[in-house]
Design an enzyme around this catalytic site. Structure first.
Site, PDB file in Angstrom:
ATOM      1  N   TYR A  48       0.862  -1.185   0.000  1.00 49.45           N
ATOM      2  CA  TYR A  48       0.000   0.000   0.000  1.00 49.45           C
ATOM      3  C   TYR A  48       0.893   1.228   0.000  1.00 49.45           C
ATOM      4  CZ  TYR A  48      -4.332   2.541   0.498  1.00 49.45           C
ATOM      5  OH  TYR A  48      -5.391   3.377   0.272  1.00 49.45           O
ATOM      6  N   ARG A 101      -9.358  10.488  -7.825  1.00 49.99           N
ATOM      7  CA  ARG A 101      -8.405  11.190  -6.949  1.00 49.99           C
ATOM      8  C   ARG A 101      -7.620  10.132  -6.187  1.00 49.99           C
ATOM      9  NH1 ARG A 101      -7.171  12.223  -2.129  1.00 49.99           N
ATOM     10  NH2 ARG A 101      -8.923  10.952  -1.386  1.00 49.99           N
ATOM     11  N   LYS A 119      -5.780  -2.331  -1.021  1.00 57.28           N
ATOM     12  CA  LYS A 119      -6.674  -2.179   0.125  1.00 57.28           C
ATOM     13  C   LYS A 119      -7.307  -3.505   0.530  1.00 57.28           C
ATOM     14  CE  LYS A 119      -7.704   1.463   2.627  1.00 57.28           C
ATOM     15  NZ  LYS A 119      -8.191   2.764   2.180  1.00 57.28           N
ATOM     16  N   GLU A 191     -13.323   4.366  -2.069  1.00 58.53           N
ATOM     17  CA  GLU A 191     -11.905   4.711  -1.954  1.00 58.53           C
ATOM     18  C   GLU A 191     -11.509   5.678  -3.058  1.00 58.53           C
ATOM     19  OE1 GLU A 191      -7.911   4.304  -0.419  1.00 58.53           O
ATOM     20  OE2 GLU A 191      -9.848   3.667   0.373  1.00 58.53           O
ATOM     21  N   ASP A 192     -10.893   6.776  -2.690  1.00 57.45           N
ATOM     22  CA  ASP A 192     -10.266   7.713  -3.629  1.00 57.45           C
ATOM     23  C   ASP A 192     -11.220   8.253  -4.693  1.00 57.45           C
ATOM     24  OD1 ASP A 192      -7.950   7.554  -2.237  1.00 57.45           O
ATOM     25  OD2 ASP A 192      -6.865   6.321  -3.656  1.00 57.45           O
ATOM     26  N   ASP A 214     -13.635   5.570   3.203  1.00 55.68           N
ATOM     27  CA  ASP A 214     -12.447   5.534   4.065  1.00 55.68           C
ATOM     28  C   ASP A 214     -11.692   6.856   4.053  1.00 55.68           C
ATOM     29  OD1 ASP A 214     -10.623   4.067   5.808  1.00 55.68           O
ATOM     30  OD2 ASP A 214      -9.201   4.247   4.160  1.00 55.68           O
ATOM     31  N   ASP A 215     -11.688   7.561   2.925  1.00 57.64           N
ATOM     32  CA  ASP A 215     -10.967   8.831   2.858  1.00 57.64           C
ATOM     33  C   ASP A 215     -11.583   9.865   3.796  1.00 57.64           C
ATOM     34  OD1 ASP A 215      -9.215   8.032   0.626  1.00 57.64           O
ATOM     35  OD2 ASP A 215     -11.096   7.958  -0.465  1.00 57.64           O
ATOM     36  N   ASN A 361      -0.849  11.668   1.475  1.00 56.84           N
ATOM     37  CA  ASN A 361      -0.137  10.539   0.863  1.00 56.84           C
ATOM     38  C   ASN A 361       0.115  10.819  -0.615  1.00 56.84           C
ATOM     39  OD1 ASN A 361      -0.115   8.696   3.134  1.00 56.84           O
ATOM     40  ND2 ASN A 361      -2.329   8.502   2.854  1.00 56.84           N
TER      41      ASN A 361
END
Length: 535
Positions: A48, A101, A119, A191-192, A214-215, A361
């Site tokens: 990751y 993103r 993930k 996610e993202d 999660d973000d 990140n």
């Protein structure tokens, strides 16, 4: 496993380690997960962030064989049929992205598949999910990245502009309906997704599906845990959060998720919504957010934090630090080294033990480096970053400053495990706050004296179960837990006795670590089957 580990240790390049691990996964999945679990501290950054950033930017060129499910614009009207092409009927966790993103790398389109693959591997390692019960998914809805468009030899995704508006929502709606139809017991993690859609989709689905982002929520929970840990490192209890003065740089979905979660924690400890909002100073790309901004151009979650002091509207970050004397500096900009030595030095001047949390990140997009913090503030700083930094040492090897990783890995496997086992109907913000409090309670008192605010990632399985229990207990209080086994335990959650609490903990651990539920990467001589199933 140990022979492979020695080979991996001898390889110095993280990207080459990633290739070795990926090839191993294709040959021997059990050995792959055994290696990850035995050496999770060293290998989590390989599968990751930060190493997965390489896989994301180069996904098409390093692509060898498909993993997961690919949905695109061209599949509209077909997704409910497509999900039945997946061979496994008992999927328990789905991680999905539209690649808009990815990490801090921007719009990578279909290349976002690399991040959701990483993930789901962390769900196996940290949450004990069986590999066949995890599913990475990509929604290829186009890309606005000019480097990928017009270059079909180096980009395997759709050669079209990213769709938006109602058409976009219709496609995501169709995916959610299809996935929940095929796998009604699964937890779906977003996610993202880019900021403009992340919050909207969370609010659109959170009360209808067993899902979370999660973000927004995972990052928020680990951010709250980091602040609680910072307070503990100062010798203070969680209720001291009401006295914090916090600058947040980055008003995207992650930044506002963290700010909002800490605000909720302040409200839990006695502040009103208005009082809690006044403990924050939020910066976006245009500077400090104040009441001088056009309210119609600010999202509601940002507008709540607009400062009333109009005289600060044109101030730089350094000027605001000197003016308000903050105790914590949080970064979720994804913009790289935006905190200069002058800002860090000022933080150290105004607080004895300032919290410095560059949480963006991957590593090269963090707001500052650990070395800069150590130079400007030294061992007084409580430092936590989104991607890992090594402890800062002097020439003799003596530790100058400890580095923590404010890693969502501490949170999402346990949340997913708890939500799936208890069949939680709606994963609430209070459940994430319970997860944050559970995580912060695992910090070692002796470690806190050295400003080590998180437990060791080597214990991620125990952390995952601990977080899962906290999530289930909160869901029980909310009436959101749906299985018969959990319903039988309701009298225990309603009791105030210590004996009932211990009995509830034991019962939940038994449910969470049931051998039919909890994966151990061993070569088993006996295959466990539920009575009456597949016999």
């Amino acid at each position: 496993a140990e022979g492979l580990w020695r080979k991996l240790k001898d390889e110095l390049e993280p990207v080459k380690k990633w290739f070795l691990l990926t090839n191993l996964q294709g040959r021997n999945e059990t050995l792959y997960y055994k290696l990850l679990l035995d050496h999770v501290t060293e290998l989590a950054p390989i599968i990751y962030t930060p190493t997965v950033a390489y896989a994301c930017t180069n996904y098409s060129s390093i692509f060898r064989k498909p993993r997961g499910m690919f949905f695109s614009l061209d599949d509209k009207g077909q997704m409910a049929s497509m999900v039945y092409n997946w061979p496994h009927k008992d999927v328990e966790v789905i991680v999905v992205t539209d690649g808009s993103r990815v990490l801090g790398l921007g719009d990578l389109g279909m290349h976002g598949m690399a991040v959701v693959i990483g993930k789901v591997d962390l769900y196996v390692v940290g949450g004990g999910f069986y590999p066949t019960r995890t599913l990475p998914c990509i929604l290829d809805l186009g890309t606005n990245n000019p480097r990928l468009l017009g270059n079909p030899d180096e980009y395997l995704g759709l050669q079209s502009q990213r769709v938006d508006g109602e058409r976009y929502l219709e496609l995501v709606d169709e995916f959610m309906h299809a996935a929940s139809l095929r796998w009604p017991n699964a937890v779906i993690q977003f996610e993202d997704f880019q900021t403009k859609h992340a919050k909207e989709l969370l609010e659109r689905y959170r009360d209808t599906y067993r899902m979370f982002n999660d973000d927004i929520q995972g990052t928020a929970a680990v951010g709250v845990a980091a602040v609680y840990g910072g307070l503990a490192a100062r010798g203070s209890k969680p209720e001291a959060v009401v006295d914090e003065r916090i600058i947040v740089c980055g008003a995207g979905s992650a930044g506002m998720g963290v700010a909002t979660a800490i605000k909720f924690a302040m409200q839990k400890h006695g502040l009103t919504h208005e009082q809690a909002c006044l403990r924050f100073w939020v910066f976006d790309h245009a500077g400090l957010v104040t009441a001088a901004r056009d309210a119609h151009q600010l999202a509601p979650e940002i507008r709540a934090f607009a400062r009333p002091e109009l005289e600060l509207a044109d101030c730089t970050l350094l000027e605001v630090v000197h003016a308000v004397k903050p105790s914590a500096l949080l970064g979720l900009t994804g913009a790289g080294r935006v905190w200069g030595d002058d800002v860090l030095t000022a933080m150290g001047e105004h607080c004895e033990k300032p919290m410095i949390f560059p949480m963006s990140n991957p590593t090269d997009l963090a707001e500052c480096s650990a070395e800069s913090v150590a130079k400007c503030i030294g061992k007084r700083a409580v430092f936590a970053s989104g991607s890992p930094f090594e402890d800062v040492t002097d020439e003799s090897g003596n530790v100058i400053m400890r580095c923590n990783q404010s890693n969502n890995f501490y949170i999402f496997p346990g949340v997913g495990l708890g939500a799936q086992v208890a069949q939680i109907s709606s994963i609430s913000d209070d459940q994430f706050l319970a997860a944050a409090e559970a995580l912060s309670g695992l910090a070692n008192p002796e470690d806190l004296k050295q400003h080590i605010i998180f437990p060791g990632i080597k214990n991620i399985r125990e952390i995952g179960v601990h977080v899962a229990k906290a999530v289930i207990k909160q869901a029980m209080r909310e009436g959101q837990a749906g299985t018969a086994d959990i319903q039988e335990l309701m009298p225990l959650i309603e009791s105030s006795s210590e004996r009932a609490a211990e009995k509830l903990d034991r019962a939940l651990e038994t449910l969470l670590m049931n051998p039919g539920q909890y994966y151990e990467p061993n070569y088993a001589s006996v295959v466990y089957r539920h009575p009456g199933v597949d016999e």
